[in-house]
Design a protein around this motif. Structure first.
Motif, PDB file in Angstrom:
ATOM      1  N   THR A 115       2.750   6.560  38.284  1.00 21.27           N
ATOM      2  CA  THR A 115       2.754   8.007  38.532  1.00 21.27           C
ATOM      3  C   THR A 115       2.369   8.293  39.980  1.00 21.27           C
ATOM      4  OG1 THR A 115       0.425   8.326  37.998  1.00 21.27           O
ATOM      5  CG2 THR A 115       1.975   8.507  36.171  1.00 21.27           C
ATOM      6  N   PHE A 116       2.848   9.446  40.462  1.00 22.37           N
ATOM      7  CA  PHE A 116       2.508   9.920  41.798  1.00 22.37           C
ATOM      8  C   PHE A 116       1.009  10.155  41.890  1.00 22.37           C
ATOM      9  CE2 PHE A 116       1.674  13.439  44.727  1.00 22.37           C
ATOM     10  CZ  PHE A 116       2.312  13.000  45.877  1.00 22.37           C
ATOM     11  N   GLU A 117       0.468  10.711  40.826  1.00 17.83           N
ATOM     12  CA  GLU A 117      -0.957  11.059  40.790  1.00 17.83           C
ATOM     13  C   GLU A 117      -1.821   9.817  41.059  1.00 17.83           C
ATOM     14  OE1 GLU A 117      -3.438  10.508  38.190  1.00 17.83           O
ATOM     15  OE2 GLU A 117      -4.793  11.621  39.508  1.00 17.83           O
ATOM     16  N   GLN A 118      -1.462   8.714  40.417  1.00 17.86           N
ATOM     17  CA  GLN A 118      -2.235   7.483  40.630  1.00 17.86           C
ATOM     18  C   GLN A 118      -2.018   6.935  42.041  1.00 17.86           C
ATOM     19  OE1 GLN A 118      -1.201   4.156  38.062  1.00 17.86           O
ATOM     20  NE2 GLN A 118      -2.739   2.822  39.005  1.00 17.86           N
ATOM     21  N   LEU A 119      -0.790   7.001  42.511  1.00 15.34           N
ATOM     22  CA  LEU A 119      -0.487   6.448  43.837  1.00 15.34           C
ATOM     23  C   LEU A 119      -1.231   7.210  44.932  1.00 15.34           C
ATOM     24  CD1 LEU A 119       1.305   4.282  45.272  1.00 15.34           C
ATOM     25  CD2 LEU A 119       2.960   6.102  45.659  1.00 15.34           C
ATOM     26  N   ILE A 120      -1.228   8.542  44.849  1.00 18.68           N
ATOM     27  CA  ILE A 120      -1.869   9.308  45.918  1.00 18.68           C
ATOM     28  C   ILE A 120      -3.393   9.180  45.813  1.00 18.68           C
ATOM     29  CG2 ILE A 120      -1.989  11.605  44.804  1.00 18.68           C
ATOM     30  CD1 ILE A 120      -0.985  12.717  47.565  1.00 18.68           C
ATOM     31  N   ARG A 121      -3.904   9.047  44.590  1.00 14.30           N
ATOM     32  CA  ARG A 121      -5.337   8.898  44.400  1.00 14.30           C
ATOM     33  C   ARG A 121      -5.807   7.566  44.981  1.00 14.30           C
ATOM     34  NH1 ARG A 121      -7.030   7.135  39.579  1.00 14.30           N
ATOM     35  NH2 ARG A 121      -5.322   8.189  38.502  1.00 14.30           N
ATOM     36  N   GLU A 122      -5.059   6.495  44.735  1.00 17.29           N
ATOM     37  CA  GLU A 122      -5.505   5.171  45.158  1.00 17.29           C
ATOM     38  C   GLU A 122      -5.031   4.772  46.548  1.00 17.29           C
ATOM     39  OE1 GLU A 122      -4.332   2.499  42.060  1.00 17.29           O
ATOM     40  OE2 GLU A 122      -5.482   3.569  40.528  1.00 17.29           O
ATOM     41  N   HIS A 123      -3.920   5.348  47.001  1.00 12.36           N
ATOM     42  CA  HIS A 123      -3.354   4.878  48.270  1.00 12.36           C
ATOM     43  C   HIS A 123      -3.023   5.998  49.240  1.00 12.36           C
ATOM     44  CE1 HIS A 123      -2.962   0.759  46.746  1.00 12.36           C
ATOM     45  NE2 HIS A 123      -2.683   1.344  45.599  1.00 12.36           N
ATOM     46  N   GLY A 124      -3.397   7.230  48.920  1.00 13.68           N
ATOM     47  CA  GLY A 124      -3.071   8.339  49.818  1.00 13.68           C
ATOM     48  C   GLY A 124      -4.183   9.350  49.860  1.00 13.68           C
ATOM     49  N   ARG A 125      -3.867  10.561  50.307  1.00  8.70           N
ATOM     50  CA  ARG A 125      -4.863  11.624  50.326  1.00  8.70           C
ATOM     51  C   ARG A 125      -4.164  12.967  50.193  1.00  8.70           C
ATOM     52  NH1 ARG A 125      -5.097   9.367  55.572  1.00  8.70           N
ATOM     53  NH2 ARG A 125      -3.665  10.442  56.968  1.00  8.70           N
ATOM     54  N   GLY A 126      -4.925  13.994  49.826  1.00  8.60           N
ATOM     55  CA  GLY A 126      -4.386  15.351  49.723  1.00  8.60           C
ATOM     56  C   GLY A 126      -3.547  15.533  48.467  1.00  8.60           C
ATOM     57  N   GLN A 127      -2.671  16.533  48.507  1.00  7.37           N
ATOM     58  CA  GLN A 127      -1.909  16.912  47.321  1.00  7.37           C
ATOM     59  C   GLN A 127      -0.443  16.535  47.394  1.00  7.37           C
ATOM     60  OE1 GLN A 127      -2.648  20.349  45.222  1.00  7.37           O
ATOM     61  NE2 GLN A 127      -4.386  21.037  46.431  1.00  7.37           N
ATOM     62  N   GLY A 128      -0.006  15.982  48.534  1.00  4.69           N
ATOM     63  CA  GLY A 128       1.406  15.652  48.656  1.00  4.69           C
ATOM     64  C   GLY A 128       2.190  16.802  49.243  1.00  4.69           C
ATOM     65  N   CYS A 129       3.476  16.582  49.448  1.00  4.06           N
ATOM     66  CA  CYS A 129       4.318  17.616  50.053  1.00  4.06           C
ATOM     67  C   CYS A 129       5.776  17.347  49.700  1.00  4.06           C
ATOM     68  CB  CYS A 129       4.137  17.634  51.568  1.00  4.06           C
ATOM     69  SG  CYS A 129       4.731  16.137  52.382  1.00  4.06           S
ATOM     70  N   GLU A 130       6.649  18.183  50.292  1.00  3.94           N
ATOM     71  CA  GLU A 130       8.075  18.069  49.966  1.00  3.94           C
ATOM     72  C   GLU A 130       8.701  16.798  50.554  1.00  3.94           C
ATOM     73  OE1 GLU A 130       6.730  20.105  52.044  1.00  3.94           O
ATOM     74  OE2 GLU A 130       7.859  20.066  53.918  1.00  3.94           O
ATOM     75  N   ILE A 131       7.940  16.051  51.383  1.00  3.97           N
ATOM     76  CA  ILE A 131       8.478  14.787  51.891  1.00  3.97           C
ATOM     77  C   ILE A 131       8.081  13.634  50.965  1.00  3.97           C
ATOM     78  CG2 ILE A 131       8.340  13.112  53.790  1.00  3.97           C
ATOM     79  CD1 ILE A 131       7.964  15.577  55.648  1.00  3.97           C
ATOM     80  N   CYS A 132       6.779  13.510  50.690  1.00  5.10           N
ATOM     81  CA  CYS A 132       6.351  12.328  49.933  1.00  5.10           C
ATOM     82  C   CYS A 132       6.628  12.456  48.437  1.00  5.10           C
ATOM     83  CB  CYS A 132       4.875  12.031  50.190  1.00  5.10           C
ATOM     84  SG  CYS A 132       3.740  13.340  49.709  1.00  5.10           S
ATOM     85  N   LYS A 133       6.595  13.683  47.920  1.00 11.74           N
ATOM     86  CA  LYS A 133       6.795  13.788  46.459  1.00 11.74           C
ATOM     87  C   LYS A 133       8.185  13.295  46.021  1.00 11.74           C
ATOM     88  CE  LYS A 133       3.378  17.105  44.870  1.00 11.74           C
ATOM     89  NZ  LYS A 133       3.167  18.451  44.302  1.00 11.74           N
ATOM     90  N   PRO A 134       9.270  13.804  46.601  1.00 10.01           N
ATOM     91  CA  PRO A 134      10.577  13.279  46.180  1.00 10.01           C
ATOM     92  C   PRO A 134      10.742  11.800  46.541  1.00 10.01           C
ATOM     93  CG  PRO A 134      10.838  15.349  47.378  1.00 10.01           C
ATOM     94  CD  PRO A 134       9.412  14.930  47.555  1.00 10.01           C
ATOM     95  N   ALA A 135      10.143  11.369  47.687  1.00  9.43           N
ATOM     96  CA  ALA A 135      10.281   9.963  48.081  1.00  9.43           C
ATOM     97  C   ALA A 135       9.618   9.059  47.052  1.00  9.43           C
ATOM     98  CB  ALA A 135       9.682   9.738  49.464  1.00  9.43           C
ATOM     99  N   VAL A 136       8.411   9.445  46.610  1.00  3.77           N
ATOM    100  CA  VAL A 136       7.715   8.630  45.610  1.00  3.77           C
ATOM    101  C   VAL A 136       8.430   8.720  44.262  1.00  3.77           C
ATOM    102  CG1 VAL A 136       5.574   8.379  44.309  1.00  3.77           C
ATOM    103  CG2 VAL A 136       5.488   8.699  46.791  1.00  3.77           C
ATOM    104  N   ALA A 137       8.936   9.918  43.941  1.00  2.00           N
ATOM    105  CA  ALA A 137       9.686  10.065  42.686  1.00  2.00           C
ATOM    106  C   ALA A 137      10.859   9.091  42.681  1.00  2.00           C
ATOM    107  CB  ALA A 137      10.180  11.500  42.531  1.00  2.00           C
ATOM    108  N   SER A 138      11.515   8.962  43.854  1.00  3.28           N
ATOM    109  CA  SER A 138      12.664   8.064  43.948  1.00  3.28           C
ATOM    110  C   SER A 138      12.241   6.608  43.795  1.00  3.28           C
ATOM    111  CB  SER A 138      13.347   8.297  45.298  1.00  3.28           C
ATOM    112  OG  SER A 138      14.242   7.250  45.587  1.00  3.28           O
ATOM    113  N   ILE A 139      11.107   6.241  44.436  1.00  4.78           N
ATOM    114  CA  ILE A 139      10.606   4.869  44.308  1.00  4.78           C
ATOM    115  C   ILE A 139      10.275   4.560  42.841  1.00  4.78           C
ATOM    116  CG2 ILE A 139       8.647   3.358  44.870  1.00  4.78           C
ATOM    117  CD1 ILE A 139       8.544   4.778  47.627  1.00  4.78           C
ATOM    118  N   LEU A 140       9.589   5.508  42.191  1.00  7.82           N
ATOM    119  CA  LEU A 140       9.226   5.286  40.786  1.00  7.82           C
ATOM    120  C   LEU A 140      10.476   5.122  39.933  1.00  7.82           C
ATOM    121  CD1 LEU A 140       6.323   7.904  40.480  1.00  7.82           C
ATOM    122  CD2 LEU A 140       6.080   5.408  40.483  1.00  7.82           C
ATOM    123  N   ALA A 141      11.499   5.956  40.214  1.00  5.41           N
ATOM    124  CA  ALA A 141      12.729   5.884  39.417  1.00  5.41           C
ATOM    125  C   ALA A 141      13.478   4.591  39.684  1.00  5.41           C
ATOM    126  CB  ALA A 141      13.620   7.091  39.724  1.00  5.41           C
TER     127      ALA A 141
END
Lengths: 137, 853
Positions: free
Chosen positions: B507-533
């Motif tokens: 999940t994005f939630e786990q990735l940003i908690r363990e390897h990122g910071r903040g709430q995300g944005c229109e750049i990283c959210k779709p990019a991570v969604a694509s990686i997860l998919a």
């Protein structure tokens, strides 16, 4: 801006940018259940002819901002991606990706542009909005 | 109604420039702006008019549309030229009889082609070369002609000759002076130019004065010259210079220059303080200017003056660079060495047919000007030496010679320019401005830089310099700035992919908690969604993924400019049954959708509101269709020709292989969209070499190509493997696609990925074909997991009532979105433009939501 956990109404009004005691003059309109707005996402509402985007951040704060995207002139803000820029809670238009500060409506990519923002609160799990734009200093 | 009236006469390039500048400076808010123009269409790019014959139509040349003017709040009166100015009453009368009152009047009437006073100059098939209508007339006449003569061997004359060549005529150029382009090049340059142009099949006649044009018995035209010679032709184009259109001003009693043109001061004010003149119609310091850059400068000066800002015209840059009939010509600064004490260095290469001349100051330290014929690649950088007074060093002759192979470049590099260097003289943009904008806005593509700075959007001659600046800035950014995905993740996409895969993050939630910071944005959210998919292939609208998706993925449809969506069901390989075609038609009709055939052999259905999408898809799924993933950064289509199924030339079953590939990779999420194609023979009707992966059938099997791209920057695919069988195609593609998905940057197409990959296609071949990294089996296994977990996202969505509930225009109402308004066009409908919506609103025919002020 409002914390979604039910806190004291005085505090709420302060957070709305209202004077304490002003809440009596506001007309709150019941819109939907809190669960209708997913965390980290937006949902559009039609309130007395106005389109208002209800936006919930990942950390659980609820905002109400106009659904009108002034750059594309489409009513689509609620369908944007929610996040933050440097800690500022924001939503990005899904059409050309300009971001708007959820607290003030100011466009973070063009400070000449500002969207109306509206008072919003949660009462007993229901989202209530006052469809009169807030004055933002 | 305290707004002042600002009337502009003329809607050419300079008039248009004035209006955009005026709008930017807020004059449209303080003034009621009215424009009247003679031509039937809004301003267009006259500088590149010849491109009309190279396939660009009037719309492609347009600088603005009627809608854009309307949106700016400017009243546009096309085809209604001004016929008189009444200065006492401050009124303009137009041909249609309208009277326009003005507080301020701006004349941008341009110029008219000069037609020499030669008997017969008004015969049929005699033309001028100025407007789109002129070009249309030439085109129509050329259809019945074999040869054409251009009278005038200057810049415009050679443009016109180029046009005649591209229309398939035998072209002649007749020039009165003893050389071509007499105003821009000297005798030596003229000789090289003539040599090159004649090599292209254009006959050049110099030193010829035309004395008459007559019509022959056979209906052709005959030109007679002062020296007694004659020339027969089918059509004649006059291109012997221009004259300022000052007649309106003259009749109104404004001062006119000795050599024509409306006299203006440095602020472009005429002899009447409330009237300004700009562009070719203005005479400043006794001179008129036929180039676009001075006109633009005048437009800016007047707009700024009217906005209460300080502005005045200085010296104009009269440099020109153009490509005539494919021949480069550049002339800049003091090209004819008129400065006292100036010294000249020149290079005359009779073999390569190149002429270069540099004009240096008396102390040989500064470049004053020059001319370039046959090779103008150094034009922009040399010109910046002139404009910025840069020291040319001890060996200025080095600037004339192209860099030797392998040696250090001897020409001036962009890094040597000071920040104050003027790069774009049409729009007055300096190097410093361009670099600042690139840095601050994080621009990475040339079109974005042009859009944000306007540099390179005038005559276009500085575009290469702008591209070099961008490259230099990006290199610098690569060194000093990180290539993190965005402020929320201190990792590249490639690193995040690895983290997700190896650590099993879902999940994005786990990735940003363990390897990122903040709430995300229109750049990283779709990019991570694509990686997860790409890694786990979960249903993308699962509660934890839905908010990550761009609007297209979130609603499994393609958003359009009015916020409605379009729907594209999969038509694998473009093969479709009559019953499926009928079903699509029936469904489109039932739901009121506009239909269009796509470039990927599918049918796109437009105009669906959010709440219509589930019902449309229920009908599509019932008819046997599945999602086409047109909304996703995912595999779109595998296009095919009909191949050996029907075609007499086909050597393999291209449709069969395309079906196999499309069904194998459908639903694969990737850094960007993916397109494939299969051609049944070397004729390549499926255009496989323009795709991310393309297969071309051979007698012995298939050739596999990868990393091609259509779109903005077309690039041919390159051969990865030859004469392989279908199973090997699949195996190599499994590896290739997974390798790309793992290692590319976000939104990086395969072509760009390959261009930036160290080792290029040889490296890709080693990894994919030779398995040099030993990961082939892993890549194949990863792909197998994606293939085996495929689901039609629409089918899954329709099965879950909670998901269907997400497709509502409003969370509190079932009212259809009232902001969606259509108008009829070409027997279908399209979204109303904003101006149309406003009109319907005023007529009370629609109810729009309140628009915030």
């Amino acid at each position: 801006m409002l914390a979604t956990n039910d806190s004291r109404s005085e505090a709420k009004n302060e957070a709305c940018g209202l004077e304490p005691g002003e809440s009596k003059e506001l007309v709150w309109i019941d819109v939907c259940a809190m669960d209708d707005v997913l965390p980290g996402a937006g949902a559009a509402a039609l309130i007395e002819g106005e389109q208002i985007a209800l936006v919930r951040t990942m950390d659980g704060v609820l905002y109400a901002i106009s659904n009108f995207d002034p750059f594309s002139r489409a009513f689509v803000i609620a369908r944007g991606i929610v996040g933050d820029r440097g800690g500022v809670p924001k939503i990005a238009s899904p059409i050309y990706k300009q971001s708007f500060d959820l607290r003030t409506g100011v466009c973070l990519d063009d400070s000449n542009v500002r969207l109306p923002v509206y008072p919003v609160r949660v009462v007993a799990g229901r989202v209530q909005v006052c469809p009169v734009p807030r004055r933002v200093a | 109604m305290s707004r002042k009236q600002l009337v502009v006469i003329g809607n050419g390039m300079v008039g248009h420039r004035f209006l955009t500048e005026a709008a930017e400076l807020g004059l449209v808010a303080t003034h009621h702006v009215i424009v009247c123009g003679e031509e039937p269409r809004p301003a267009y790019d006259r500088v590149h008019l010849s491109q009309f014959f190279e396939g660009k139509d009037a719309a492609a040349l347009a600088l603005a549309t009627v809608e854009e003017y309307e949106q700016l709040g400017i009243e546009l009166r096309l085809g209604d030229p001004a016929v008189a100015i009444d200065r006492n009453a401050k009124r303009v009368h137009t041909r249609s009889g309208a009277t326009l009152e003005y507080d301020t009047l701006v004349l941008a009437t341009g110029s008219r082609p000069f037609v020499p006073n030669v008997p017969g100059n008004d015969l049929p098939n005699c033309f001028v070369y100025r407007t789109i209508e002129d070009l249309e007339a030439i085109r129509d006449a050329a259809a019945r002609a074999e040869s054409g003569v251009v009278i005038g061997g200057g810049l415009l004359g050679l443009e016109a000759a180029g046009a005649l060549v591209s229309l398939g005529l035998a072209a002649h150029v007749v020039e009165f002076m003893p050389r071509l382009m007499p105003l821009q090049v000297d005798d030596a340059g003229g000789a090289v130019l003539r040599d090159r142009i004649e090599a292209l099949g254009v006959q050049v006649h110099l030193g010829k004065q035309t004395t008459s044009i007559t019509r022959t018995a056979s209906g052709s035209l005959e030109l007679a010259f002062a020296d007694g010679s004659r020339l027969e032709t089918d059509l004649v184009v006059f291109s012997a210079g221009i004259r300022a259109r000052d007649d309106l001003a003259r009749a109104a009693g404004l001062s006119i220059g000795d050599r024509g043109g409306i006299v203006v001061d440095a602020r472009c004010r005429t002899s009447d303080a409330s009237i300004y003149a700009i562009g070719e119609c203005a005479s400043l310091g006794g001179k008129t200017y036929g180039l676009v850059a001075p006109g633009y400068r005048m437009a800016e000066v007047v707009a700024r003056t009217l906005a209460g800002k300080d502005a005045a015209c200085g010296d104009f840059d009269l440099s020109t660079k153009l490509k005539l009939l494919g021949v480069d010509v550049g002339s800049f600064g003091d090209a004819f060495a008129a400065t006292p004490g100036a010294r000249v260095i020149s290079l005359f290469d009779g073999v390569a047919r190149v002429y270069k001349k540099l004009v240096l100051s008396a102390d040989r330290r500064r470049l004053l000007g020059g001319m370039l014929v046959g090779d103008a690649s150094s034009y922009a950088s040399l010109q910046s030496y002139v404009q910025n007074g840069i020291d040319v060093g001890d060996h200025p002759e080095a600037l004339l010679v192209p860099p030797s192979q392998g040696g250090a470049p001897s020409g001036p590099g962009v890094e040597n320019l000071p920040d104050s260097a003027l790069v774009c003289s049409c729009h007055n943009v300096t190097k410093g401005t361009i670099c600042t904008v690139i840095r601050e806005q994080g621009l990475a593509e040339l079109p974005a830089v042009k859009k944000c700075t306007k540099a390179g959007t005038g005559c276009g001659s500085c575009a290469t310099l702008v591209a070099d600046l961008l490259k230099a800035e990006l290199v610098r950014a690569g060194v000093t700035v990180n290539n993190h995905l965005c402020e929320h993740f201190p990792h590249t996409r490639q690193e995040l992919f690895h983290i997700v895969r190896v650590r099993g993050i879902r999940t994005f939630e786990q990735l940003i908690r363990e390897h990122g910071r903040g709430q995300g944005c229109e750049i990283c959210k779709p990019a991570v969604a694509s990686i997860l998919a790409s890694t786990w292939n979960d249903y993308i609208l699962k509660k934890e993924h839905a908010g990550l998706q761009d609007t297209n993925d979130r609603y499994l449809a393609n958003i359009q400019r009015d916020g409605t969506y379009s729907v594209v069901p999969r038509v694998a390989a473009g093969e479709i049954t009559p019953d499926q075609l009928i079903a699509l038609g029936t469904i489109a009709k039932k739901h009121g959708l506009y239909t269009k055939i796509t470039g990927g052999q599918r049918i796109d259905m437009f105009g669906a509101r959010l709440e219509q999408l589930p019902a449309i898809w229920r009908d599509l799924v019932d008819a046997g269709f599945e999602s086409g993933h047109a909304y996703g950064k995912a595999l779109r289509t595998v296009k095919s020709c009909v191949g050996s199924t029907w075609c007499r030339y086909g050597v393999q079953d291209s449709v069969g292989l395309a079906l196999r590939l499309e069904h194998r990779y459908k639903g694969l999420r990737s850094p960007h969209k993916l397109k494939g194609a299969v051609s049944g023979c070397a004729r390549e009707c499926a255009e496989a070499q323009g795709k991310d992966f393309g297969v071309i059938a051979t007698e012995r099997g298939f050739n596999l190509y990868v990393c091609g791209n259509g779109g903005m920057k077309p690039q041919h695919a390159v051969l990865l493997a030859a004469d392989i069988d279908a199973d090997t195609v699949v195996r190599y593609l499994d590896r290739f696609l997974m390798f790309y998905v793992r290692t590319a940057d976000r939104l990086q197409r395969t072509a760009t990925w390959l261009n930036k990959l160290e080792g290029g296609i040889d490296y890709v071949r080693k990894v994919v074909v030779d398995d040099s990294l030993g990961i082939a089996a892993e890549l194949e296994a990863d792909m197998a997991r994606i293939v085996n977990t495929y689901q039609c996202e629409w089918k899954t969505t329709l099965e879950d009532p909670d998901k269907v509930r997400m497709f509502r225009s409003f969370v509190n109402s079932d009212t259809p979105d009232p902001s969606v308004v259509f108008v009829r066009e070409r027997e279908q409908h399209r979204p109303a433009f904003w101006s149309e919506k406003q009109r319907l609103l005023e007529q009370g025919r629609v109810r729009l939501p309140v628009v915030p002020a």
